[in-house]
Design an enzyme around this catalytic site. Structure first.
Site, PDB file in Angstrom:
ATOM      1  N   HIS A  42       0.853  -1.183   0.000  1.00 16.49           N
ATOM      2  CA  HIS A  42       0.000   0.000   0.000  1.00 16.49           C
ATOM      3  C   HIS A  42       0.896   1.242   0.000  1.00 16.49           C
ATOM      4  O   HIS A  42       1.424   1.639   1.050  1.00 16.49           O
ATOM      5  CB  HIS A  42      -0.899   0.019   1.238  1.00 16.49           C
ATOM      6  CG  HIS A  42      -1.941  -1.050   1.247  1.00 16.49           C
ATOM      7  ND1 HIS A  42      -2.994  -1.076   0.350  1.00 16.49           N
ATOM      8  CD2 HIS A  42      -2.106  -2.145   2.041  1.00 16.49           C
ATOM      9  CE1 HIS A  42      -3.755  -2.129   0.592  1.00 16.49           C
ATOM     10  NE2 HIS A  42      -3.239  -2.789   1.609  1.00 16.49           N
ATOM     11  N   HIS A  59      -0.626  -6.623  -5.310  1.00 16.75           N
ATOM     12  CA  HIS A  59      -0.789  -7.857  -4.541  1.00 16.75           C
ATOM     13  C   HIS A  59      -0.207  -9.002  -5.366  1.00 16.75           C
ATOM     14  O   HIS A  59      -0.344  -9.026  -6.590  1.00 16.75           O
ATOM     15  CB  HIS A  59      -2.279  -8.119  -4.276  1.00 16.75           C
ATOM     16  CG  HIS A  59      -2.593  -9.546  -3.945  1.00 16.75           C
ATOM     17  ND1 HIS A  59      -3.152 -10.417  -4.853  1.00 16.75           N
ATOM     18  CD2 HIS A  59      -2.408 -10.263  -2.804  1.00 16.75           C
ATOM     19  CE1 HIS A  59      -3.317 -11.596  -4.287  1.00 16.75           C
ATOM     20  NE2 HIS A  59      -2.870 -11.530  -3.043  1.00 16.75           N
ATOM     21  N   ASN A  62       0.781 -13.486  -4.924  1.00 18.63           N
ATOM     22  CA  ASN A  62       0.701 -14.670  -4.087  1.00 18.63           C
ATOM     23  C   ASN A  62       1.125 -15.873  -4.913  1.00 18.63           C
ATOM     24  O   ASN A  62       0.724 -15.998  -6.073  1.00 18.63           O
ATOM     25  CB  ASN A  62      -0.738 -14.839  -3.563  1.00 18.63           C
ATOM     26  CG  ASN A  62      -0.936 -16.124  -2.791  1.00 18.63           C
ATOM     27  OD1 ASN A  62      -1.271 -17.156  -3.371  1.00 18.63           O
ATOM     28  ND2 ASN A  62      -0.733 -16.063  -1.498  1.00 18.63           N
ATOM     29  N   ARG A  87       1.610 -20.220  -4.071  1.00 17.87           N
ATOM     30  CA  ARG A  87       1.369 -21.161  -2.988  1.00 17.87           C
ATOM     31  C   ARG A  87       1.314 -22.601  -3.502  1.00 17.87           C
ATOM     32  O   ARG A  87       1.027 -22.851  -4.683  1.00 17.87           O
ATOM     33  CB  ARG A  87       0.055 -20.824  -2.270  1.00 17.87           C
ATOM     34  CG  ARG A  87      -1.152 -20.808  -3.202  1.00 17.87           C
ATOM     35  CD  ARG A  87      -2.390 -20.226  -2.535  1.00 17.87           C
ATOM     36  NE  ARG A  87      -3.525 -20.205  -3.451  1.00 17.87           N
ATOM     37  CZ  ARG A  87      -3.804 -19.209  -4.294  1.00 17.87           C
ATOM     38  NH1 ARG A  87      -3.013 -18.148  -4.344  1.00 17.87           N
ATOM     39  NH2 ARG A  87      -4.863 -19.269  -5.091  1.00 17.87           N
ATOM     40  N   GLY A 109      -5.616 -19.892  11.354  1.00 18.71           N
ATOM     41  CA  GLY A 109      -4.339 -19.257  11.071  1.00 18.71           C
ATOM     42  C   GLY A 109      -4.065 -18.058  11.961  1.00 18.71           C
ATOM     43  O   GLY A 109      -4.898 -17.643  12.772  1.00 18.71           O
ATOM     44  N   ARG A 110      -2.887 -17.505  11.776  1.00 13.85           N
ATOM     45  CA  ARG A 110      -2.447 -16.391  12.609  1.00 13.85           C
ATOM     46  C   ARG A 110      -3.097 -15.105  12.099  1.00 13.85           C
ATOM     47  O   ARG A 110      -2.751 -14.600  11.029  1.00 13.85           O
ATOM     48  CB  ARG A 110      -0.921 -16.298  12.546  1.00 13.85           C
ATOM     49  CG  ARG A 110      -0.325 -15.286  13.508  1.00 13.85           C
ATOM     50  CD  ARG A 110       1.192 -15.441  13.537  1.00 13.85           C
ATOM     51  NE  ARG A 110       1.774 -14.549  14.520  1.00 13.85           N
ATOM     52  CZ  ARG A 110       2.159 -13.302  14.265  1.00 13.85           C
ATOM     53  NH1 ARG A 110       2.011 -12.798  13.053  1.00 13.85           N
ATOM     54  NH2 ARG A 110       2.706 -12.568  15.209  1.00 13.85           N
TER      55      ARG A 110
END
Length: 309
Positions: free
Chosen positions: A102, A112, A114, A116, A265-266
């Site tokens: 940001h 963004h 990602n 995985r 999750g955290r």
């Protein structure tokens, strides 16, 4: 196409993901001289852990988060099995790098990315694996040259994997980052893919490496072009208003956010994607003919940015 995966192959993916996290942090720090990421290493009670890195209060980036995680669980949550009911109840390993940037300057877009890997396991059966990821761009003030360059990089990331890959994953991105309750696009798109196992494991791994490398090649030049552009309260106000759309998408629709929360999750790491400052207004509309109106009419609409190519 499914084929077997062993611990050595998974370890190779994990090693590369950690290297990618390092490379992204170094590149972003290079754009924002004197500001550095703080690292928070954590462990998960159910198994695994991660490294959350956050840069905040910079002259270029108001907040940037770059997460690496490798977690285990006894059962895949609903967000991961909604389209694959045959995997309900399987143990899982999930690893990836997820990042959201940001910027402070409204002329620099939010980005963004990602990448995985999931491995779902069940006693007596071969593991089921798949890759996912992509990258997308969310401008506040649109520049056609930026949008074209971004999508050229996305196409280049896919080029050696087949002529159909970029159009397919570009369309998937447009569809995925559609804010349904607003009937708006979140930004100008890029690439999005999930459940990727149509090639052998090694080939899929090559593809996510290409996606990760091309994200940096695409985003850093855009930041450098606009980070010193003068702006005032009008631009800042619009940026904070549009950030509200980002928050709405992440909390209502984003599968990664839902997976993280459903799997225990955290929370701090999952929600680092949210911007530090944001505004909402009731039924606000941009002034006709303004740069703010142009964002809606010319940029956050599904569009073939490479038609001229």
């Amino acid at each position: 196409m499914q084929n077997s995966v062993d611990d050595e192959a998974v370890a190779e993916v994990e090693s590369w993901l950690m290297q990618l996290q390092d490379a992204v942090c170094v590149a972003l720090e290079g754009c924002d001289s004197g500001t550095h990421f703080e690292q928070d290493a954590w462990q998960r009670a159910e198994g695994g852990g991660g490294r959350t890195r956050v840069l905040s209060g910079g002259g270029v980036f108001e907040q940037a988060g770059v997460n690496f995680s490798h977690v285990r669980g006894d059962a895949l949550p609903a967000a991961a099995t909604a389209r694959r009911p045959e995997l309900v109840g399987r143990r899982f390993r999930a690893m990836g790098v997820s990042l959201v940037v940001h910027p402070l300057n409204p002329y620099v877009p939010t980005s963004h990315a990602n990448v995985r890997l999931f491995v779902a396991e069940k006693s007596g059966e071969a593991p089921v694996w798949w890759f996912g990821g992509g990258f997308d761009l969310t401008p506040y003030y649109g520049f056609e040259s930026d949008a074209v360059a971004w999508h050229r990089a996305a196409r280049a990331a896919c080029a050696e994997f087949g002529d159909d890959v970029y159009p397919r994953f570009k369309q998937w991105c447009d569809d995925y980052f559609h804010i349904k309750h607003r009937n708006e696009q979140r930004g100008i798109g890029g690439l999005f893919f999930d459940d990727l196992n149509e090639w052998p494991f090694a080939r899929c791994f090559e593809f996510i490496r290409s996606v990760g490398e091309h994200y940096l090649q695409a985003y850093i030049p855009i930041v450098e072009r606009h980070k010193d552009t003068p702006f005032g309260e009008r631009e800042r106000d619009f940026q904070l208003y549009r950030r509200g759309r980002y928050v709405e998408f992440n909390l209502v629709h984003d599968r990664g956010t839902l997976f993280g929360l459903q799997s225990g999750g955290r929370t701090e790491s999952i929600l680092m994607s949210l911007p530090p400052n944001v505004r909402w207004r009731y039924d606000w509309k941009p002034e006709p003919g303004s740069p703010e109106a142009e964002l809606y009419s010319q940029f956050i609409q599904p569009r073939d940015w490479l038609a001229a190519d």
